[in-house]
Design a protein around this motif. Sequence first.
Motif, PDB file in Angstrom:
ATOM      1  N   UNK A  55       0.830  -1.205   0.000  1.00  0.00           N
ATOM      2  CA  UNK A  55       0.000   0.000   0.000  1.00  0.00           C
ATOM      3  C   UNK A  55       0.864   1.254   0.000  1.00  0.00           C
ATOM      4  N   UNK A  56       0.277   2.344  -0.442  1.00  0.00           N
ATOM      5  CA  UNK A  56       0.986   3.619  -0.468  1.00  0.00           C
ATOM      6  C   UNK A  56       0.790   4.313  -1.803  1.00  0.00           C
ATOM      7  N   UNK A  57       1.414   5.446  -1.928  1.00  0.00           N
ATOM      8  CA  UNK A  57       1.271   6.227  -3.157  1.00  0.00           C
ATOM      9  C   UNK A  57       2.112   5.611  -4.273  1.00  0.00           C
ATOM     10  N   UNK A  58       1.508   5.407  -5.410  1.00  0.00           N
ATOM     11  CA  UNK A  58       2.257   5.031  -6.591  1.00  0.00           C
ATOM     12  C   UNK A  58       1.999   6.080  -7.663  1.00  0.00           C
ATOM     13  N   UNK A  59       2.574   5.938  -8.813  1.00  0.00           N
ATOM     14  CA  UNK A  59       2.458   6.976  -9.840  1.00  0.00           C
ATOM     15  C   UNK A  59       1.024   7.157 -10.292  1.00  0.00           C
ATOM     16  N   UNK A  60       0.237   6.100 -10.288  1.00  0.00           N
ATOM     17  CA  UNK A  60      -1.157   6.193 -10.725  1.00  0.00           C
ATOM     18  C   UNK A  60      -1.956   7.075  -9.752  1.00  0.00           C
ATOM     19  N   UNK A  61      -1.722   6.887  -8.458  1.00  0.00           N
ATOM     20  CA  UNK A  61      -2.390   7.735  -7.464  1.00  0.00           C
ATOM     21  C   UNK A  61      -1.970   9.194  -7.632  1.00  0.00           C
ATOM     22  N   UNK A  62      -0.698   9.416  -7.862  1.00  0.00           N
ATOM     23  CA  UNK A  62      -0.197  10.793  -7.986  1.00  0.00           C
ATOM     24  C   UNK A  62      -0.773  11.493  -9.217  1.00  0.00           C
ATOM     25  N   UNK A  63      -0.887  10.774 -10.334  1.00  0.00           N
ATOM     26  CA  UNK A  63      -1.456  11.370 -11.544  1.00  0.00           C
ATOM     27  C   UNK A  63      -2.929  11.712 -11.311  1.00  0.00           C
ATOM     28  N   UNK A  64      -3.653  10.823 -10.671  1.00  0.00           N
ATOM     29  CA  UNK A  64      -5.057  11.085 -10.360  1.00  0.00           C
ATOM     30  C   UNK A  64      -5.220  12.275  -9.432  1.00  0.00           C
ATOM     31  N   UNK A  65      -4.368  12.357  -8.429  1.00  0.00           N
ATOM     32  CA  UNK A  65      -4.421  13.474  -7.490  1.00  0.00           C
ATOM     33  C   UNK A  65      -4.074  14.790  -8.180  1.00  0.00           C
ATOM     34  N   UNK A  66      -3.082  14.765  -9.039  1.00  0.00           N
ATOM     35  CA  UNK A  66      -2.710  15.958  -9.782  1.00  0.00           C
ATOM     36  C   UNK A  66      -3.856  16.416 -10.689  1.00  0.00           C
ATOM     37  N   UNK A  67      -4.486  15.475 -11.375  1.00  0.00           N
ATOM     38  CA  UNK A  67      -5.613  15.814 -12.247  1.00  0.00           C
ATOM     39  C   UNK A  67      -6.759  16.423 -11.440  1.00  0.00           C
ATOM     40  N   UNK A  68      -7.018  15.882 -10.262  1.00  0.00           N
ATOM     41  CA  UNK A  68      -8.063  16.423  -9.389  1.00  0.00           C
ATOM     42  C   UNK A  68      -7.767  17.872  -9.022  1.00  0.00           C
ATOM     43  N   UNK A  69      -6.528  18.153  -8.612  1.00  0.00           N
ATOM     44  CA  UNK A  69      -6.175  19.514  -8.218  1.00  0.00           C
ATOM     45  C   UNK A  69      -6.215  20.487  -9.402  1.00  0.00           C
ATOM     46  N   UNK A  70      -5.864  20.014 -10.591  1.00  0.00           N
ATOM     47  CA  UNK A  70      -5.938  20.867 -11.775  1.00  0.00           C
ATOM     48  C   UNK A  70      -7.393  21.240 -12.056  1.00  0.00           C
TER      49      UNK A  70
END
Length: 125
Positions: A55-70
């Motif tokens: 468990x933890x942050x992987x690149x897929x989570x980070x891309x999704x989070x970045x898209x959300x903030x954008x």
Amino acid sequence: MSQCLVNGCCLEDGDGFLSYVGNNQGEWIAETTYKYVGKGKGEFNVNQGGEKPKPGMNWCHMVGLLAFFVVVAFVALLLWPTGDAKKPTFDCESEADNFLVAWSAEKMAWCCRKIGKGCSNLRPQ
């Protein structure tokens, strides 16, 4: 010169070479093999029956989070109050003693509506 493939099968000179002809169209298949090179030296691991990724942050989570903030930033920019940029602002203190002569009708209307100064229907011609 012969070219040997798997299981001792060889192609003799003049027999041609292997090329991709489409799914279920040819007589040969490509097989991937793996070789053990030592712990921490390879690129693959054996998955032990249902082992899940850590468990933890992987690149897929980070891309999704970045898209959300954008998206949130874009919506906030669209909804951000910009004020009344089309209507002019006037200095209602300048020449207030002689507003009937010195001010334009637009300035009188604006100052009367916004701060209650320059409210008069008596305008000389």
